[in-house]
Design an enzyme around this catalytic site. Structure first.
Site, PDB file in Angstrom:
ATOM      1  N   PHE A  79      -5.222   2.523  14.707  1.00 32.60           N
ATOM      2  CA  PHE A  79      -5.365   3.795  13.659  1.00 32.60           C
ATOM      3  C   PHE A  79      -6.361   3.479  12.746  1.00 32.60           C
ATOM      4  O   PHE A  79      -6.562   2.183  12.319  1.00 32.60           O
ATOM      5  CB  PHE A  79      -4.180   4.129  12.826  1.00 32.60           C
ATOM      6  CG  PHE A  79      -3.219   5.129  13.421  1.00 32.60           C
ATOM      7  CD1 PHE A  79      -3.225   6.430  12.841  1.00 32.60           C
ATOM      8  CD2 PHE A  79      -2.654   4.966  14.541  1.00 32.60           C
ATOM      9  CE1 PHE A  79      -2.319   7.518  13.404  1.00 32.60           C
ATOM     10  CE2 PHE A  79      -1.931   6.019  15.362  1.00 32.60           C
ATOM     11  CZ  PHE A  79      -1.636   7.125  14.569  1.00 32.60           C
TER      12      PHE A  79
ATOM     13  N   LYS B 120     -12.183  -4.164  18.351  1.00 29.05           N
ATOM     14  CA  LYS B 120     -10.758  -4.726  18.641  1.00 29.05           C
ATOM     15  C   LYS B 120     -10.370  -4.300  20.062  1.00 29.05           C
ATOM     16  O   LYS B 120      -9.305  -4.538  20.381  1.00 29.05           O
ATOM     17  CB  LYS B 120      -9.839  -4.105  17.614  1.00 29.05           C
ATOM     18  CG  LYS B 120     -10.326  -4.584  16.162  1.00 29.05           C
ATOM     19  CD  LYS B 120      -9.555  -4.282  15.079  1.00 29.05           C
ATOM     20  CE  LYS B 120      -9.912  -4.928  13.727  1.00 29.05           C
ATOM     21  NZ  LYS B 120      -9.111  -4.757  12.764  1.00 29.05           N
TER      22      LYS B 120
ATOM     23  N   ASP C  50      -4.256  -6.704   4.310  1.00 27.20           N
ATOM     24  CA  ASP C  50      -5.519  -7.485   4.897  1.00 27.20           C
ATOM     25  C   ASP C  50      -5.638  -8.853   4.262  1.00 27.20           C
ATOM     26  O   ASP C  50      -6.136  -9.868   4.716  1.00 27.20           O
ATOM     27  CB  ASP C  50      -6.728  -6.742   4.758  1.00 27.20           C
ATOM     28  CG  ASP C  50      -6.738  -5.411   5.499  1.00 27.20           C
ATOM     29  OD1 ASP C  50      -6.321  -5.480   6.612  1.00 27.20           O
ATOM     30  OD2 ASP C  50      -7.389  -4.486   5.131  1.00 27.20           O
TER      31      ASP C  50
ATOM     32  N   ASN D 244       0.860  -1.257   0.185  1.00 31.54           N
ATOM     33  CA  ASN D 244      -0.106   0.011   0.103  1.00 31.54           C
ATOM     34  C   ASN D 244       0.933   1.250   0.148  1.00 31.54           C
ATOM     35  O   ASN D 244       2.114   1.064   0.040  1.00 31.54           O
ATOM     36  CB  ASN D 244      -0.929   0.064   1.200  1.00 31.54           C
ATOM     37  CG  ASN D 244      -0.136  -0.089   2.457  1.00 31.54           C
ATOM     38  OD1 ASN D 244       0.544   0.633   2.864  1.00 31.54           O
ATOM     39  ND2 ASN D 244      -0.419  -1.117   3.372  1.00 31.54           N
TER      40      ASN D 244
END
Length: 402
Positions: free
Chosen positions: A326, A344, A282, A213
């Site tokens: 984040f 989470k 991911d 990314n």
């Protein structure tokens, strides 16, 4: 000492001025930069040359003696000092300083400085106990000036009582104690272990291709650097970046999401804070080719599988740690960030809209929103990533108090 601190030693006129020579010498030997102001009265007891020899610095005696035309001496000196030590401080000097009188080098400089002041009185016991002197000392204390109490004993005048200048060792210890206290104030994360993840991960497809990314790692590196400046023992787990390595930080370089998971989880139990800033992949290819995949058809379908969710795993195993994640989004930032925090088990989530100019990957600035588990939130304007890191760590320190 890691860096030389600048001490301005102001000596006023009293027999105890001879002790100031020892103080100047010992401070210099301990690695401080020392500059000295001598009042006209102090020069009746000790000479400027004595202090010049001991400190290797010019000694200041006259407000109107301007040796450097580029500066105004008493202002330049006032700005230079990290700490001012007045030793000895006579009743006369204390009275003038308490009432804003500026008629010599000592008083003009002290009125101009923003540095903290340690003041060590020395005088006859009856002078020390006089209501006027007591009132003046109370006034100086109200300014935030700190007093080094005089000792009791036989005074030069023959009286016995309180008024003898503290011994040089006591004065020097007071200076050391001030900077140790200041260091604690300036480095509130001393003794705390903080792990930061940063940068992208790469998921290999074949020896020449990988999925990744646009993360540059700048935000994570800024957090790690600022945490180090605040005194923390910092571990930075970083994916591939072109950034220079921060100094004084333990750095673990990784490639894949699996690598980052293993590096982070193996250290998790000993951390006080984990800030997961990295932009991990991911998904990863189901098949990794050992040789370069050759072109065959116009279309190439690649089957992907989920990678391990590092943040989810950290949240499930969280014990004493403060856990911060984040959320880099392009829409519905606040809603997605809140959802991530709940799912989470985070103590705080930092959200940023990477589609906004000045807030995306690779930029030197960021526009963030911080949301805590108690529902409170803080929205910040565009800041440099270093300033944003400061703001994040301020909130982390608040969470550590709970």
């Amino acid at each position: 000492m890691m860096e030389k601190k600048k001490i301005l030693l102001a000596v006023s006129g009293g027999i105890a001025a001879y002790k100031a020579a020892t103080v100047a010498s010992r401070l210099f030997q301990n690695g401080y930069e020392v500059k000295v102001i001598l009042t006209q009265s102090a020069q009746k007891f000790i000479t400027p040359l004595t202090f010049q020899t001991l400190t290797r610095e010019e000694v200041y005696t006259d407000t109107f003696e301007e040796k450097d035309p580029a500066v105004v001496s008493h202002i330049d000196l006032a700005d230079w000092a990290d700490l001012v030590l007045i030793a000895p401080a006579t009743a006369n000097s204390i009275g003038k300083l308490a009432n804003g009188i500026a008629d010599d080098m000592l008083t003009t400089t002290l009125l101009a400085t923003k540095a903290d002041v340690l003041i060590a009185p020395a005088m006859n016991v009856n002078m020390f106990n006089h209501p006027a002197v007591m009132k003046n000392m109370e006034t100086l204390a109200s300014f935030g000036w700190r007093f080094i109490e005089p000792n009791e004993g036989l005074l030069a005048c023959g009286w016995i009582g309180k008024g003898r200048l503290a011994e040089p060792e006591e004065l020097i210890e007071s200076v050391h104690a001030y900077f140790n206290e200041k260091k604690t104030e300036d480095m509130p994360l001393t003794g705390k272990k903080i792990l930061v993840t940063a940068g992208p991960t790469r998921e290999e497809l074949d020896p020449v291709r990988y999925f990744t990314n646009h993360s540059s790692g700048k935000m994570g590196y800024a957090i790690a650097s600022v945490a180090k400046k605040l005194g923390a023992d910092v571990t930075l787990v970083t994916g591939p970046t072109s950034l220079p390595e921060p100094q004084g930080i333990t750095i673990e370089k990784i490639i894949s999401t699996k690598d980052m998971y293993e590096a982070t989880m193996s250290r998790y139990h000993e951390q006080d804070v984990v800030i997961k800033c990295a932009a991990v992949a991911d998904y990863t290819p189901v098949t990794v080719h050992s040789n370069k995949f050759k072109k065959k058809n116009d279309l190439w379908t690649i089957e992907m599988k989920k990678t391990v969710d590092i943040l989810q795993s950290l949240g499930e195993k969280k014990e004493h740690q403060v856990l911060v994640g984040f959320a880099a989004e392009t829409e519905n930032l606040e809603n997605y960030a809140k959802d991530k925090m709940i799912r989470k088990n985070l103590d705080m989530v930092v959200g940023n809209d990477v589609s906004k100019e000045g807030s995306g990957f690779g930029s030197d600035t960021n526009e963030i929103i911080m949301i805590k588990k108690d529902g409170s939130k803080k929205v910040l304007p565009i800041l440099t990533k270093e300033n944003a890191a400061h703001e994040i760590l301020i909130e982390v320190m608040e969470l550590m108090k709970r």
